[in-house]
Design an enzyme around this catalytic site. Sequence first.
Site, PDB file in Angstrom:
ATOM      1  N   GLU A 152       0.805  -1.230   0.000  1.00 57.14           N
ATOM      2  CA  GLU A 152       0.000   0.000   0.000  1.00 57.14           C
ATOM      3  C   GLU A 152       0.835   1.277   0.000  1.00 57.14           C
ATOM      4  O   GLU A 152       1.764   1.425   0.805  1.00 57.14           O
ATOM      5  CB  GLU A 152      -0.916  -0.008   1.248  1.00 57.14           C
ATOM      6  CG  GLU A 152      -1.888   1.170   1.283  1.00 57.14           C
ATOM      7  CD  GLU A 152      -2.831   1.120   2.474  1.00 57.14           C
ATOM      8  OE1 GLU A 152      -2.495   0.473   3.484  1.00 57.14           O
ATOM      9  OE2 GLU A 152      -3.905   1.751   2.394  1.00 57.14           O
ATOM     10  N   GLU A 246     -12.216   1.564   4.057  1.00 57.19           N
ATOM     11  CA  GLU A 246     -11.383   1.724   5.252  1.00 57.19           C
ATOM     12  C   GLU A 246     -11.544   3.178   5.687  1.00 57.19           C
ATOM     13  O   GLU A 246     -10.848   4.069   5.196  1.00 57.19           O
ATOM     14  CB  GLU A 246      -9.914   1.406   4.950  1.00 57.19           C
ATOM     15  CG  GLU A 246      -9.079   1.380   6.218  1.00 57.19           C
ATOM     16  CD  GLU A 246      -7.593   1.323   5.937  1.00 57.19           C
ATOM     17  OE1 GLU A 246      -6.936   0.402   6.414  1.00 57.19           O
ATOM     18  OE2 GLU A 246      -7.082   2.228   5.235  1.00 57.19           O
TER      19      GLU A 246
HETATM   20  C1  LER Z   1      -3.760   1.071   6.199  1.00 61.74           C
HETATM   21  O1  LER Z   1      -4.509   0.485   5.171  1.00 61.74           O
HETATM   22  C2  LER Z   1      -3.731   2.526   6.097  1.00 61.74           C
HETATM   23  O2  LER Z   1      -4.282   3.086   5.202  1.00 61.74           O
HETATM   24  C3  LER Z   1      -3.017   3.251   7.134  1.00 61.74           C
HETATM   25  O3  LER Z   1      -3.250   4.614   7.002  1.00 61.74           O
HETATM   26  C4  LER Z   1      -3.453   2.825   8.499  1.00 61.74           C
HETATM   27  O4  LER Z   1      -3.261   3.840   9.402  1.00 61.74           O
HETATM   28 MN    MN Z   2      -5.483   2.021   3.696  1.00 60.03          MN
END
Ligand code: LER
Ligand code: MN
Length: 271
Positions: A152, A246
């Site tokens: 990510e 999320e």
């Molecule tokens: C995790 O997916 C993310 O986006 C981070 O910012 C978690 O704090």
């Molecule tokens: Mn994230």
Amino acid sequence: MKLSISIAQNVPASAPFILRGPYLDNIKKAAELGYDAVEIHVRDPRELEVEQILKVCQKERITVSTLGTGLGYVEDKLSLTHPNAQIREKAAKRILDHIEVASYLGAGVIVGSMRGVIPDTGRFKEYENYAGEGLAVCLQKAQKCGVVLFLEAINRYETNFLNTAADTLNFITRFNSPYLKIHLDTFHMNIEEVDLAGAIKSTGRALGHIHFADSNRFYPGQGHLDFKKIIATLKNIGYKGYIALECLPYPAPEEAAAGAIKYLKSLLEEN
Ligand code: LER
Ligand code: MN
């Protein structure tokens, strides 16, 4: 495109996960709300009742899209770029445990915050290589287990390593593996990218997973991001992965879960 929602147990209110509390209850809740999948965030995946989760998923006709590893960083301070080699090893071992569990659940595994922060930017390359070495170990197991890893891109206020789609794309090319894909998050992209649609397009087939949250990290539709355009761009590149919510649980977990799916389903149908 299928919709997934983040679920977590015992996390602070400030953590960007929507449904909180017992995993089994929230899998049922997510299915009732119409989600295709859940994204399980867990500090140590060995704590999960895998058989029970599989049973509920089957009954409720829902899947586990992904396991999030970031709580291992937040709660146990594990990371692939930690200056202490033993802690780097523990971080890789924790991700291996996630991969093991993910293989039973048919899920992918996110490597987000667990890559860590580069502590000494004068030795950036050295720390970047530590992350590369740790990821290579994880990737070997992922390939064996048929689990895809999602790396990510995260904004500069959380890490100084892999902030943009371009950084992440550049980093993963060294592995050249279909088991390591890019993971974008619209909240981070809003801080880092010059052009959100352009960044999505640049990842193309390498994009494996995407988190949706609005500019303020509330659920989509509560800030100023153009999700209509984001979805059109994902369709345009032939994205077949999950859109995982999320977001912060505001105004309340269930209200956010219901509001997000209502808004996104309307955009997905209209696009
Ligand atoms: C995790 O997916 C993310 O986006 C981070 O910012 C978690 O704090
Ligand atoms: Mn994230």
